[in-house]
Design an enzyme around this catalytic site. Structure first.
Site, mmCIF file in Angstrom:
data_model
loop_
_atom_site.group_PDB
_atom_site.id
_atom_site.type_symbol
_atom_site.label_atom_id
_atom_site.label_comp_id
_atom_site.label_asym_id
_atom_site.label_seq_id
_atom_site.Cartn_x
_atom_site.Cartn_y
_atom_site.Cartn_z
ATOM 1 N N THR A 95 33.311 36.568 34.994
ATOM 2 C CA THR A 95 33.517 37.725 35.875
ATOM 3 C C THR A 95 34.780 38.473 35.476
ATOM 4 O O THR A 95 34.790 39.699 35.366
ATOM 5 C CB THR A 95 33.669 37.253 37.344
ATOM 6 O OG1 THR A 95 32.472 36.596 37.715
ATOM 7 C CG2 THR A 95 33.954 38.408 38.283
ATOM 8 N N TYR A 149 42.266 31.693 34.735
ATOM 9 C CA TYR A 149 42.436 32.958 35.480
ATOM 10 C C TYR A 149 43.521 33.802 34.808
ATOM 11 O O TYR A 149 43.337 34.999 34.554
ATOM 12 C CB TYR A 149 42.790 32.633 36.929
ATOM 13 C CG TYR A 149 43.165 33.807 37.813
ATOM 14 C CD1 TYR A 149 42.202 34.739 38.212
ATOM 15 C CD2 TYR A 149 44.470 33.970 38.275
ATOM 16 C CE1 TYR A 149 42.538 35.801 39.042
ATOM 17 C CE2 TYR A 149 44.818 35.022 39.108
ATOM 18 C CZ TYR A 149 43.852 35.935 39.494
ATOM 19 O OH TYR A 149 44.191 36.988 40.315
ATOM 20 N N LYS A 153 43.013 37.420 32.933
ATOM 21 C CA LYS A 153 43.733 38.613 33.390
ATOM 22 C C LYS A 153 44.625 39.172 32.276
ATOM 23 O O LYS A 153 44.773 40.399 32.133
ATOM 24 C CB LYS A 153 44.564 38.278 34.634
ATOM 25 C CG LYS A 153 43.719 38.111 35.902
ATOM 26 C CD LYS A 153 43.252 39.483 36.420
ATOM 27 C CE LYS A 153 42.553 39.387 37.746
ATOM 28 N NZ LYS A 153 42.263 40.699 38.330
#
Ligand code: NAD
Length: 328
Positions: A95, A149, A153
């Site tokens: 995602t 994560y 990012k």
């Protein structure tokens, strides 16, 4: 002016939606409602300037449909929260990587600017007090799931940078530090709503690890206008801005502060990281931003204190508890 907010039914996205509608803009929300909820948009559900698209940022057709007539994109949609990342690591990674590329491709076709919601997590284990945008990242092992994560990012930022260099896509990166306020869910590991919910329920507040970790919490109502100001300032494009508070507190002190503010009789218990998050979990001891760059560029300076944040979250959670018990 018409803006697309991906993740607009989430915590920060819903406040941004209300803020832009309040400024007279039209807002298109694209959200798959995975961690967000249409309830977050209840106050503006009937606003004529709002349209809602249920879909994923990983789906180019959904992004294309939402982008019609749009002048700017706030890309907030992401898999968020330590529990989410640890429970569904691969899904979250996809995602957070695919979404940005789909959005940047669409921005390239439509020639609209993008604000990318990044995170203080990209600094990894760099615990410099007053960390600036130019400070180095200190990254953990790529085999420790928690860091996926931060990795995603950071790569999102690189994508935005390269789409600018190679295709001329205009973008600005907001590196958000802990952002808190009403509507933030405690379910995915966010500490302030979790503590407030535990305190109001009279349950022990669970401090993970030693409790000596230092964090700074910024009110979402201070963060949202900064995002809008960054989008409006072309001089901000092509670079990154820390957005957060520099009011420091340890997590153990935060627990005591919440107990006092809520008038709770709850106790505090310490839960080892291993028990809370599973073996091999790593955390950073300190996360304190220097937001001087955002202050110099768009006048960003948080107005609300940590006590304001705790009081606002408590008031909202009390209201929810009251309406839930009235409905029974
Ligand atoms: P949130 O979970 O409330 O919001 C994320 C929203 O994205 C949700 O509404 C969710 O349903 C939606 N979403 C997730 N996957 C999607 C997909 N594939 N397609 C469409 N929508 C999808 O979390 P938030 O705190 O509001 O976070 C918003 C952004 O800010 C995120 O990009 C996050 O990484 C960033 N951020 C937040 C914080 C914080 O402290 N809250 C700190 C740093 C960065």
């Amino acid at each position: 002016m018409r803006s697309l907010i991906t993740g607009g039914a989430g915590f920060i996205g819903s406040h941004l939606t209300e803020h832009l509608l309040g400024l007279g803009q039209e807002v298109v929300v694209l959200d798959d409602l995975s961690t967000g909820s249409e309830h977050n948009l209840a106050a503006v559900a009937d606003h004529p300037g709002l349209s809602f698209h249920h879909g994923s940022v990983n789906d180019p057709e959904a992004v294309e449909a939402a982008l019609q007539g749009v002048d700017a994109i706030y890309h907030l949609a992401a898999a968020v929260g330590v529990f989410t990342i640890l429970d569904k690591t691969l899904h979250s990674l996809r995602t957070n990587l695919l979404g940005v590329e789909t959005v940047l491709e669409a921005a390239r076709r439509h020639q609209v600017p993008v604000l990318l919601a990044s995170t203080s997590e990209i600094y990894g284990k760099n615990t410099t007090e007053g960390i600036t945008e130019d400070d180095d990242r200190i990254v953990g092992s790529p085999l420790v799931n928690r860091w996926s994560y931060a990795e995603a990012k950071a790569l999102d930022e690189t994508y935005a940078h390269l789409y600018g260099v190679e295709y001329g896509v205009r973008s600005v990166i907001a590196r958000l530090f802990n952002t808190v306020g009403p509507r933030q869910s405690g379910r995915y590991g966010m500490v302030v709503p979790r503590f407030v919910e535990q305190a109001l329920a009279g349950e022990p507040l669970t401090v993970f690890g030693s409790g000596e970790q230092i964090r700074c919490f910024c009110h979402v109502l201070d963060v949202v206008p900064a995002l809008v100001a960054l989008m409006a300032d072309e001089s901000a494009y092509g670079t990154a801005y820390n957005i957060g508070s520099n009011e420091q507190i340890s997590i153990a002190e935060l627990a005591e502060r919440v107990i006092k503010a809520t008038g709770s009789t709850s106790s505090v218990v310490h839960v080892p990281y291993q028990e809370a998050y599973g073996p091999g979990f790593e955390d950073m001891e300190r996360r304190v931003p220097d937001c001087g760059k955002a202050e110099r560029t768009v006048g960003f300076r948080p107005q609300r204190t940590l006590d304001d944040i705790i009081n606002d979250v408590t008031a909202e959670r009390r209201l929810r508890r009251d309406s839930a018990s009235a409905a029974v």
